[in-house]
Design a protein around this motif. Structure first.
Motif, short mmCIF file in Angstrom:
data_model
loop_
_atom_site.label_atom_id
_atom_site.label_comp_id
_atom_site.label_asym_id
_atom_site.label_seq_id
_atom_site.Cartn_x
_atom_site.Cartn_y
_atom_site.Cartn_z
N LYS A 162 0.82 -1.22 0.00
CA LYS A 162 0.00 0.00 0.00
C LYS A 162 0.86 1.27 0.00
CE LYS A 162 -4.00 -2.17 2.19
NZ LYS A 162 -5.06 -2.02 3.21
N TYR A 177 -12.56 -2.18 -3.90
CA TYR A 177 -13.06 -2.27 -2.52
C TYR A 177 -14.59 -2.20 -2.47
CZ TYR A 177 -8.47 -2.11 -0.24
OH TYR A 177 -7.21 -2.41 0.23
N HIS A 234 -16.79 -3.08 0.46
CA HIS A 234 -16.78 -2.22 1.66
C HIS A 234 -17.55 -0.91 1.43
CE1 HIS A 234 -13.98 -4.87 3.59
NE2 HIS A 234 -13.06 -4.68 2.69
N ARG A 237 -19.36 0.75 4.23
CA ARG A 237 -18.65 0.92 5.50
C ARG A 237 -18.24 2.39 5.68
NH1 ARG A 237 -16.58 -4.43 6.51
NH2 ARG A 237 -15.77 -3.70 8.50
N PHE A 282 -15.59 3.68 6.59
CA PHE A 282 -14.21 4.02 6.22
C PHE A 282 -13.98 3.97 4.70
CE2 PHE A 282 -14.30 -0.53 7.47
CZ PHE A 282 -13.84 -1.13 6.30
N LEU A 305 -10.62 5.14 2.79
CA LEU A 305 -9.81 4.03 2.27
C LEU A 305 -9.47 4.26 0.79
CD1 LEU A 305 -8.59 1.16 2.49
CD2 LEU A 305 -10.88 0.26 2.01
N THR A 318 -5.51 -7.12 10.47
CA THR A 318 -5.80 -5.85 9.79
C THR A 318 -5.36 -4.66 10.64
OG1 THR A 318 -7.72 -6.87 8.76
CG2 THR A 318 -7.65 -4.46 8.75
N ARG A 365 2.39 -6.25 9.12
CA ARG A 365 1.65 -5.12 9.69
C ARG A 365 2.18 -4.72 11.06
NH1 ARG A 365 -4.06 -7.38 7.36
NH2 ARG A 365 -4.23 -6.05 5.50
N ILE A 368 -4.78 1.27 11.20
CA ILE A 368 -5.66 0.25 10.59
C ILE A 368 -5.88 0.54 9.10
CG2 ILE A 368 -7.85 1.37 11.20
CD1 ILE A 368 -8.92 -1.49 11.81
N GLU A 369 -5.86 1.82 8.73
CA GLU A 369 -6.03 2.17 7.31
C GLU A 369 -4.70 2.05 6.56
OE1 GLU A 369 -8.47 5.60 5.71
OE2 GLU A 369 -6.43 6.40 5.64
N ASN A 388 -2.13 0.30 6.54
CA ASN A 388 -1.63 -0.95 7.16
C ASN A 388 -0.72 -1.75 6.22
OD1 ASN A 388 -3.60 -1.91 5.47
ND2 ASN A 388 -4.68 -3.12 7.01
N HIS A 393 -2.22 -5.52 1.62
CA HIS A 393 -3.53 -6.16 1.45
C HIS A 393 -3.29 -7.58 0.96
CE1 HIS A 393 -7.59 -7.05 0.01
NE2 HIS A 393 -6.99 -7.56 -1.06
P1 CMP Z 1 -7.52 -4.50 3.51
O1 CMP Z 1 -7.04 -5.87 3.81
O2 CMP Z 1 -6.92 -3.81 2.35
O3 CMP Z 1 -9.12 -4.53 3.32
C1 CMP Z 1 -9.94 -3.41 3.60
C2 CMP Z 1 -9.20 -2.28 4.22
O4 CMP Z 1 -9.97 -1.29 4.86
C3 CMP Z 1 -8.32 -2.82 5.34
O5 CMP Z 1 -7.27 -3.58 4.81
C4 CMP Z 1 -7.92 -1.54 6.05
O6 CMP Z 1 -6.77 -0.96 5.50
C5 CMP Z 1 -9.08 -0.60 5.75
N1 CMP Z 1 -9.79 -0.17 6.96
C6 CMP Z 1 -9.86 1.10 7.38
N2 CMP Z 1 -10.57 1.17 8.51
C7 CMP Z 1 -10.98 -0.08 8.81
C8 CMP Z 1 -11.76 -0.65 9.86
N3 CMP Z 1 -12.27 0.11 10.84
N4 CMP Z 1 -11.96 -1.97 9.85
C9 CMP Z 1 -11.45 -2.74 8.85
N5 CMP Z 1 -10.71 -2.25 7.83
C10 CMP Z 1 -10.47 -0.93 7.81
#
Ligand code: CMP
Length: 140
Positions: free
Chosen positions: A11, A51, A54, A57, A59, A63, A93, A104, A111-112, A114, A117
């Motif tokens: 990333k 994505y 998601h 969601r 985020f 993201l 994650t 990680r 968490i974002e 990170n 992937h």
């Molecule tokens: P990734 O494995 O790329 O899949 C979805 C991504 O959303 C995750 O890694 C994180 O980088 C991002 N993300 C950001 N906030 C959150 C969260 N609260 N919970 C899960 N994933 C998150």
């Protein structure tokens, strides 16, 4: 054990800190082989498509903004149980929950941001690989 392929992405937080080689070494030392790899810049549309699961969601917007903020390295990894193996090497994650020695835990900023992937199932791996690579770009 079954030989599998999975999609990995290094990333923007990791490419910015010049960590591609260190992360790739961890993947190789963990028993995975690179059968395809390229450094690209995602545009917003491609990030949203990638994505899409998601989309609802909270985020999602951040993201997609993060994933388009700098170069990423997309790669196809091959090996025994490659989907699960890659996820073990990456760690949880949220870096706060990741085991010592994982990508990680070692490198993620949040968490974002990170650092990596990895596909979460064999079925999604095939879909995600096809987002970035044609068959003739994957050389086993
Ligand atoms: P990734 O494995 O790329 O899949 C979805 C991504 O959303 C995750 O890694 C994180 O980088 C991002 N993300 C950001 N906030 C959150 C969260 N609260 N919970 C899960 N994933 C998150």
């Amino acid at each position: 054990m079954a030989t599998e392929r999975t999609l990995s992405i290094i990333k923007p937080d990791a490419t910015r800190r010049n960590l591609t080689g260190k992360i790739n070494a961890m993947l190789e030392e963990g028993g995975l082989r690179f059968v395809a790899q390229k450094r690209i810049k995602l545009d917003r549309e491609r990030a949203e498509r990638f994505y899409a699961v998601h989309k609802e969601r909270p985020f999602f917007n951040d993201l997609c903004a993060f994933m388009t903020s700098g170069p990423v390295v997309v790669q196809v990894l091959e090996g025994d149980n490659a989907v699960a193996r890659n996820r073990e090497i990456m760690g949880a994650t949220n870096p706060a929950d990741a085991n010592e020695g994982t990508i990680r835990k070692s490198f993620a900023e949040s968490i974002e941001a990170n650092s990596a992937h990895g596909s979460d199932s064999l079925e999604n791996a095939a879909i995600e690989i096809a987002c970035f690579f044609s068959d003739d770009e994957i050389v086993g």
